[in-house]
Design a protein around this motif. Structure first.
Motif, PDB file in Angstrom:
ATOM      1  N   LEU A 390       0.855  -1.184   0.000  1.00 31.52           N
ATOM      2  CA  LEU A 390       0.000   0.000   0.000  1.00 31.52           C
ATOM      3  C   LEU A 390       0.889   1.232   0.000  1.00 31.52           C
ATOM      4  O   LEU A 390       1.694   1.417   0.920  1.00 31.52           O
ATOM      5  N   THR A 391       0.755   2.054  -1.028  1.00 30.31           N
ATOM      6  CA  THR A 391       1.612   3.241  -1.098  1.00 30.31           C
ATOM      7  C   THR A 391       1.028   4.391  -0.297  1.00 30.31           C
ATOM      8  O   THR A 391      -0.191   4.530  -0.160  1.00 30.31           O
ATOM      9  N   LEU A 392       1.905   5.205   0.255  1.00 32.39           N
ATOM     10  CA  LEU A 392       1.518   6.462   0.875  1.00 32.39           C
ATOM     11  C   LEU A 392       2.076   7.538  -0.032  1.00 32.39           C
ATOM     12  O   LEU A 392       3.293   7.666  -0.157  1.00 32.39           O
ATOM     13  N   GLY A 393       1.191   8.265  -0.699  1.00 33.41           N
ATOM     14  CA  GLY A 393       1.674   9.214  -1.687  1.00 33.41           C
ATOM     15  C   GLY A 393       1.022  10.560  -1.527  1.00 33.41           C
ATOM     16  O   GLY A 393       0.240  10.800  -0.619  1.00 33.41           O
ATOM     17  N   GLU A 394       1.370  11.414  -2.432  1.00 35.62           N
ATOM     18  CA  GLU A 394       0.869  12.773  -2.350  1.00 35.62           C
ATOM     19  C   GLU A 394       0.683  13.268  -3.763  1.00 35.62           C
ATOM     20  O   GLU A 394       1.536  13.055  -4.617  1.00 35.62           O
ATOM     21  N   LEU A 395      -0.428  13.904  -4.029  1.00 31.61           N
ATOM     22  CA  LEU A 395      -0.719  14.401  -5.362  1.00 31.61           C
ATOM     23  C   LEU A 395      -0.553  15.911  -5.315  1.00 31.61           C
ATOM     24  O   LEU A 395      -1.251  16.581  -4.567  1.00 31.61           O
ATOM     25  N   ASP A 396       0.396  16.440  -6.092  1.00 34.56           N
ATOM     26  CA  ASP A 396       0.641  17.873  -6.057  1.00 34.56           C
ATOM     27  C   ASP A 396      -0.042  18.553  -7.232  1.00 34.56           C
ATOM     28  O   ASP A 396      -0.184  17.973  -8.293  1.00 34.56           O
ATOM     29  N   ASP A 397      -0.424  19.808  -7.027  1.00 33.62           N
ATOM     30  CA  ASP A 397      -0.932  20.548  -8.180  1.00 33.62           C
ATOM     31  C   ASP A 397       0.257  21.231  -8.856  1.00 33.62           C
ATOM     32  O   ASP A 397       1.402  21.073  -8.461  1.00 33.62           O
ATOM     33  N   THR A 398      -0.017  22.033  -9.887  1.00 34.19           N
ATOM     34  CA  THR A 398       1.079  22.602 -10.668  1.00 34.19           C
ATOM     35  C   THR A 398       1.930  23.550  -9.837  1.00 34.19           C
ATOM     36  O   THR A 398       3.096  23.737 -10.117  1.00 34.19           O
ATOM     37  N   LYS A 399       1.335  24.163  -8.822  1.00 33.52           N
ATOM     38  CA  LYS A 399       2.113  25.062  -7.979  1.00 33.52           C
ATOM     39  C   LYS A 399       2.808  24.291  -6.858  1.00 33.52           C
ATOM     40  O   LYS A 399       3.380  24.869  -5.961  1.00 33.52           O
ATOM     41  N   GLU A 400       2.703  22.980  -6.932  1.00 34.72           N
ATOM     42  CA  GLU A 400       3.359  22.095  -5.996  1.00 34.72           C
ATOM     43  C   GLU A 400       2.837  22.189  -4.583  1.00 34.72           C
ATOM     44  O   GLU A 400       3.507  21.820  -3.637  1.00 34.72           O
ATOM     45  N   ASP A 401       1.662  22.711  -4.443  1.00 37.60           N
ATOM     46  CA  ASP A 401       1.013  22.553  -3.156  1.00 37.60           C
ATOM     47  C   ASP A 401       0.519  21.121  -3.127  1.00 37.60           C
ATOM     48  O   ASP A 401      -0.012  20.642  -4.113  1.00 37.60           O
ATOM     49  N   PRO A 402       0.700  20.449  -2.010  1.00 39.78           N
ATOM     50  CA  PRO A 402       0.108  19.116  -1.982  1.00 39.78           C
ATOM     51  C   PRO A 402      -1.413  19.275  -2.050  1.00 39.78           C
ATOM     52  O   PRO A 402      -2.015  19.929  -1.217  1.00 39.78           O
ATOM     53  N   ILE A 427      -0.375  -9.243   6.032  1.00 36.50           N
ATOM     54  CA  ILE A 427       0.745  -8.312   6.172  1.00 36.50           C
ATOM     55  C   ILE A 427       0.434  -7.096   5.310  1.00 36.50           C
ATOM     56  O   ILE A 427       0.066  -7.255   4.141  1.00 36.50           O
ATOM     57  N   TRP A 428       0.516  -5.931   5.903  1.00 40.00           N
ATOM     58  CA  TRP A 428       0.364  -4.705   5.122  1.00 40.00           C
ATOM     59  C   TRP A 428       1.746  -4.045   5.038  1.00 40.00           C
ATOM     60  O   TRP A 428       2.360  -3.735   6.056  1.00 40.00           O
ATOM     61  N   SER A 429       2.187  -3.859   3.786  1.00 44.20           N
ATOM     62  CA  SER A 429       3.490  -3.261   3.507  1.00 44.20           C
ATOM     63  C   SER A 429       3.257  -1.811   3.137  1.00 44.20           C
ATOM     64  O   SER A 429       2.783  -1.520   2.045  1.00 44.20           O
ATOM     65  N   LEU A 430       3.579  -0.918   4.032  1.00 40.55           N
ATOM     66  CA  LEU A 430       3.279   0.496   3.818  1.00 40.55           C
ATOM     67  C   LEU A 430       4.487   1.146   3.154  1.00 40.55           C
ATOM     68  O   LEU A 430       5.544   1.298   3.776  1.00 40.55           O
ATOM     69  N   MET A 431       4.318   1.469   1.883  1.00 41.53           N
ATOM     70  CA  MET A 431       5.426   1.989   1.096  1.00 41.53           C
ATOM     71  C   MET A 431       5.307   3.506   1.039  1.00 41.53           C
ATOM     72  O   MET A 431       4.444   4.053   0.359  1.00 41.53           O
ATOM     73  N   ASN A 432       6.185   4.184   1.771  1.00 39.42           N
ATOM     74  CA  ASN A 432       6.072   5.636   1.900  1.00 39.42           C
ATOM     75  C   ASN A 432       6.855   6.335   0.794  1.00 39.42           C
ATOM     76  O   ASN A 432       8.079   6.319   0.779  1.00 39.42           O
ATOM     77  N   LEU A 433       6.122   6.984  -0.125  1.00 33.02           N
ATOM     78  CA  LEU A 433       6.738   7.686  -1.260  1.00 33.02           C
ATOM     79  C   LEU A 433       6.872   9.184  -0.999  1.00 33.02           C
ATOM     80  O   LEU A 433       7.264   9.940  -1.872  1.00 33.02           O
ATOM     81  N   THR A 434       6.509   9.624   0.184  1.00 29.38           N
ATOM     82  CA  THR A 434       6.578  11.050   0.499  1.00 29.38           C
ATOM     83  C   THR A 434       7.804  11.328   1.358  1.00 29.38           C
ATOM     84  O   THR A 434       8.564  10.430   1.686  1.00 29.38           O
ATOM     85  N   GLU A 435       7.971  12.585   1.724  1.00 30.00           N
ATOM     86  CA  GLU A 435       9.127  12.940   2.540  1.00 30.00           C
ATOM     87  C   GLU A 435       8.756  13.138   3.995  1.00 30.00           C
ATOM     88  O   GLU A 435       9.514  13.698   4.771  1.00 30.00           O
TER      89      GLU A 435
END
Ligand code: C2O
Ligand code: CU
Ligand code: CU
Length: 531
Positions: A390-402, A427-435
């Motif tokens: 399961l990924t943990l992600g973030e969708l940014d707009d063009t101004k890079e605000d999350p 088992i849940w594998s939490l894949m963190n793609l954010t900072e």
């Protein structure tokens, strides 16, 4: 695009596709319209630490599980209240339960059910900035809504406080808690869809202590030597009123995180507690929206963590510093016996939170800190019938605000994808793609942390390749118990294992940074019956 971000992208050679997920540039809160209160100007340690009162059952009613058995019934109304956060600050408008925030502490015995009527007696207008572009907070939704979740409780779905089941002032919900679970510190809080961060910020939370005979037999410090400690940060204006920041876009005031400059303990800034030179048990909760706490004592003293989210650890873990993510609990034993006549300050980082004033007179302490507490049998990985990445992600707009935060790249409103079978192990594998570190919480179940492992997020984002960058790291000793919230660290895959026991039905899992949770970092999940 910020300098750091541009440089970072150049150095990492990231492609446009990867831009979707990384976000060093933040949507910045607009500058406060009014000057905020500087807690450094306040006198320290002039208010005694408030102890939330113990909730009293108003009557006994037949148990939904067995009508021959009568169980306690509580009524806890959400109300607008005024409260002093500090001697020299004017009363603050808050939302609490009954007449306080934190609300009254529910105390119960494992195996004894309870009924709680959560009544919404709040005013019809909100006093914090609602973002109507968020799910569940659309302009046609009533401004003030609430629904209460007992965090850490193993409950039937209809009593779990599903975020979409929030209700307006004048309405209430009667929930049944079977309390068929080990002794632990749970906490109740609002969970209303799209405004949860604001409702909790306003003060809608409290504790629930589940006790059991196994824990009672350990002779831990108890009675007046067992102290609840609810810690959270806030910001205030000069009039002593809560200040919650807004982002610049007027139609979308949501901010991705909240950090306050004042830390409150049980509702007070810089309180003190008079203690005897002996052992105390502190039932500690991080109730902050976003802030991770790093707790230590001014004298460098070692303390022991004896329990985590879902109860006792196998053995006490000696600590000099404790990291506590939002919603995590730590059961701590502090021994003041070597510090008679001294003052010890509890700090978060370098800043004082509260003071312990240790009395001079020697006392006899008959309580114990046993070397063995409660076994935590490991769930074997071989028992797992399914592993979900399961990924943990973030969708940014063009101004890079999350724009929003996503779990597994799915929105709140999309069909359920996590549907474990009752009593099965996954088992849940939490894949963190954010900072950021995200404290991930699952309703209904308790879990164990298997490990955390560094991986190459860029390779994954750009080419879909999973490449590890290190060996699996076992959980810290103070995380090696039953958990319900886990830090999923940036650039790491955090693996947890759970048996989905209890009840079938719809629950949620989410990031417990409330700003994230309110903006898509929450998903429904179903526990389904075995075929
Ligand atoms: Cu502390 Cu979904 O909750
Ligand atoms: Cu929960
Ligand atoms: Cu998060």
């Amino acid at each position: 695009m910020s300098i750091t971000r541009r440089r970072f992208l150049q150095q990492s050679g990231m492609t446009a596709a990867a831009l979707m997920f990384q976000h060093p540039a933040r949507r910045q809160p607009a500058p406060p319209v009014k000057p905020v209160l500087d807690p450094n100007t306040l006198a320290q340690f002039v208010d005694p630490l408030p102890i939330p009162e113990i909730a009293r059952a108003s009557e006994f009613r037949p148990s939904p599980a067995n009508s021959k058995v009568k169980i306690p019934y509580y009524r806890l109304p959400m109300r607008q209240i005024e409260s002093k956060v500090h001697r020299d600050v004017k009363p603050t408008l808050l939302w609490g339960f009954g007449s306080s925030s934190p609300g009254p502490t529910l105390e119960t015995q494992s195996g004894t059910g309870m009924l709680v009527e959560w009544a919404n007696e709040l005013p019809k207008t909100h006093f914090l900035p609602i973002d109507h572009s968020l799910h569940g907070a659309e302009p046609d939704k009533p401004e003030v809504r609430g629904v209460v979740h007992l965090h850490g409780a193993k409950v039937p779905a209809e009593s779990d406080g599903y975020p979409g089941n929030c209700y307006v002032p004048g309405k209430s919900a009667l929930y049944y808690y079977p309390n068929e679970q080990d002794a632990a510190l749970l906490w109740y809080h609002d969970h209303a869809l799209g405004i949860n961060r604001l409702n909790v910020f306003a003060g809608l939370f409290g504790l629930c202590i589940v006790r059991d005979s196994e824990e009672d037999a350990l002779n831990l410090p108890s009675g007046k030597y067992e102290i609840p400690l609810v810690l959270y940060d806030r910001m205030f204006d000069q009039e002593g009123q809560l200040y919650y920041p807004v982002a610049a876009p007027p139609r979308s005031p949501w901010v991705p995180e909240f950090f306050g400059n004042a830390i409150l303990a049980n509702g007070r800034i810089f309180p003190f507690l008079e203690v005897e030179p002996r052992k105390y048990r502190f039932r500690t909760l991080n109730a902050a929206n976003t802030r991770f706490l790093r707790l230590s004592l001014s004298n460098g003293q070692i303390f022991h963590q004896i329990g985590t989210d879902q109860g006792l650890l196998p053995a006490p873990v000696p600590l000099k510093q404790l990291m506590l993510a939002p919603a995590e609990r730590a059961d701590l034993v502090l021994d003041f016996s070597d510090y008679a006549g001294e003052q010890v300050v509890l700090k978060n980082g370098v800043l004082p939170v509260m003071q312990f004033r240790v009395a001079r007179a020697k006392v006899t302490d008959t309580s114990s800190l046993p070397s063995a507490l409660r076994p935590v049998p490991k769930i074997a990985e071989s028992e797992a019938v399914k592993t979900r990445t399961l990924t943990l992600g973030e969708l940014d707009d063009t101004k890079e605000d999350p724009v929003n935060m996503l779990l597994n790249n799915t929105h709140w409103s999309m069909p359920v994808t996590e549907n474990p079978t009752l009593n099965s192990v996954e088992i849940w594998s939490l894949m963190n793609l954010t900072e950021d570190s995200h404290p991930i919480h699952l309703h209904l179940v308790r879990f164990q942390i298997l490990d955390r492992r560094l991986f190459d997020a860029f390779a994954y984002l750009n080419r879909g390749i999973l490449r590890y960058r290190g060996d699996p790291i076992p959980p810290d000793p103070n995380e090696a118990g039953w958990k319900d919230t886990v830090r999923a660290e940036p650039g790491m895959i955090t693996r947890i294992i759970a048996r989905f026991e209890g009840y079938v039905g719809r629950y949620v899992w989410h990031c417990h940074i409330l700003e994230h949770e309110d903006n898509e970092m929450m998903r429904p999940y179903d526990v389904i019956a075995a075929r």
